[in-house]
Design an enzyme around this catalytic site. Structure first.
Site, PDB file in Angstrom:
ATOM      1  N   CYS A 172      36.798  42.804  46.098  1.00 12.91           N
ATOM      2  CA  CYS A 172      36.348  43.440  47.345  1.00 12.91           C
ATOM      3  C   CYS A 172      34.835  43.610  47.353  1.00 12.91           C
ATOM      4  O   CYS A 172      34.305  44.510  46.694  1.00 12.91           O
ATOM      5  CB  CYS A 172      37.051  44.792  47.489  1.00 12.91           C
ATOM      6  SG  CYS A 172      36.491  45.741  48.909  1.00 12.91           S
ATOM      7  N   CYS A 221      33.575  46.923  48.897  1.00 10.81           N
ATOM      8  CA  CYS A 221      33.694  48.075  48.000  1.00 10.81           C
ATOM      9  C   CYS A 221      32.625  48.029  46.910  1.00 10.81           C
ATOM     10  O   CYS A 221      32.040  49.051  46.576  1.00 10.81           O
ATOM     11  CB  CYS A 221      35.064  48.107  47.308  1.00 10.81           C
ATOM     12  SG  CYS A 221      36.445  47.598  48.323  1.00 10.81           S
ATOM     13  N   ASP A 222      32.364  46.847  46.357  1.00  9.14           N
ATOM     14  CA  ASP A 222      31.610  46.793  45.096  1.00  9.14           C
ATOM     15  C   ASP A 222      30.248  46.113  45.150  1.00  9.14           C
ATOM     16  O   ASP A 222      29.487  46.219  44.185  1.00  9.14           O
ATOM     17  CB  ASP A 222      32.472  46.101  44.022  1.00  9.14           C
ATOM     18  CG  ASP A 222      33.746  46.900  43.741  1.00  9.14           C
ATOM     19  OD1 ASP A 222      33.689  48.130  43.846  1.00  9.14           O
ATOM     20  OD2 ASP A 222      34.783  46.280  43.428  1.00  9.14           O
TER      21      ASP A 222
END
Ligand code: FAD
Length: 308
Positions: free
Chosen positions: A135, A138-139
């Site tokens: 992701c 997200c990261d």
């Protein structure tokens, strides 16, 4: 005390489940949607959705899924937090076993979607959350000014690699073929992006590191040459795996576990329908998920009328 039998239970609160929920709630069907995490589905992890109509400048996946969820709730859809772990579809009343108890329904719409496929190489599980990610939304911020590898060649891999370049200094995009599968407009953007370096005809053989990821082993499938690329992270977008463990053996699936349904979204079990990424279908997108779901809700409505 006899247990309540719902007219319809929807499994999964991604775009497909929420759409089916909107249709069912508007039809005043006695429906509940069961979601194991939170409504929204996979699209929540997408930075930008620009191929779903209605948003001329595109929309973030988080905003889109929040809007869908809000719309379903405004329509009166009840969402309950539960993970479906097993089913019994042998009778006219369908039984769903969940981590919070048993649910009964006359019809079921399975919209449990899919999850990212794994590379299945040494190091992938060890460094998951320590440099290995599925992701970018997200990261990616953890990789500001760093070097990362991205693996895949489809729309998601290419779109998310472009997003990664907002943070990472360099992105190696590793693909097993010598052309990308992604939509042309995404290919053009990726190939002209100075921060993306293509690693063609290659596969990742292992992921190494200590505290976190420090390199990936890469093998060229044409020449057989193997090398180590020093990277701080690895993003994996190599297809999807269906969330169908809980219906194994209860409905017909294809060899990869995706549920087989006809053009009315009817599965092999009367009264059980499937929609979205969980289905055996040539394209897995938000637009196809919501289209499937509208048909599934329509078909489930018909089934209820015929069996009332
Ligand atoms: P999902 O979104 O997978 O939702 C399924 C839901 O079911 C999940 O919320 C899950 O928690 C729940 N669930 C699963 N099992 C159970 C269970 N046993 N019990 C209860 N709940 C369960 N598509 C586009 O159209 N455009 C894009 O730009 C795009 N970008 C993407 C970027 C990324 C990074 C990813 C991963 C996907 C992208 N997609 C895009 C694809 C899109 O997200 C999917 O096609 C879409 O989300 C499918 O919706 P769905 O409802 O079928 O399944």
């Amino acid at each position: 005390m006899t247990q309540k039998v719902y007219d319809c239970i929807i499994v999964g609160g991604g775009p497909a489940g929420l759409t089916a929920g909107i249709y069912m709630a508007r039809a005043r069907v006695d429906v509940v949607l069961l979601e194991k995490v939170m409504p929204g589905g996979q699209i929540m992890t997408s930075d930008l959705v620009e191929n779903y109509p209605g948003f001329p400048k595109g929309i973030s996946g988080a905003e889109l899924s929040f809007a869908m969820s809000q719309q379903a709730s405004n329509m009166g859809l009840v969402v309950e937090s539960a993970q479906v772990t097993g089913v019994d579809f042998s009778g006219a009343v369908k039984v769903l076993l969940t981590d919070t108890g048993k649910y009964l329904a006359k019809t079921v719409i399975i919209a449990s979607g899919a999850q990212p496929g794994k590379l299945g190489v040494p190091g992938e599980n060890i460094y998951y959350g320590k440099g290995v990610s599925f992701c970018a939304t997200c990261d990616a911020p953890f990789f500001r000014n760093k070097v990362v590898a991205a693996v895949g060649g489809g729309d998601t891999a290419v779109q998310e690699s472009i997003f990664l370049t907002r943070f990472a200094e360099k992105v190696y995009l590793i693909h097993r073929r010598n052309t990308l599968r992604a939509t042309k407009v995404l290919q053009e953007r990726a190939l002209s992006n100075k921060r993306i370096e293509m690693v063609w005809d290659s596969v990742v053989t292992q992921i190494q590191g200590e505290e976190g990821v420090s390199s990936v082993g890469v093998k060229n499938l044409k020449t057989g040459e193997e090398k180590n690329l020093p990277v701080d992270g690895v993003f994996v977008w190599v297809g999807t795996v269906p969330n169908t463990d809980f219906v194994k053996g209860a409905v017909k699936t294809n060899e990869r576990g995706f549920i087989v349904a006809d053009s009315n979204m009817r599965t092999s079990v009367p009264g059980v329908f499937a929609a979205g990424d969980v289905r055996d279908t040539p394209l897995r997108q938000v637009s196809t998920a919501v289209g499937d779901a509208a048909i599934a809700a329509f078909s489930a409505g018909h089934y209820l009328e015929e069996h009332s």
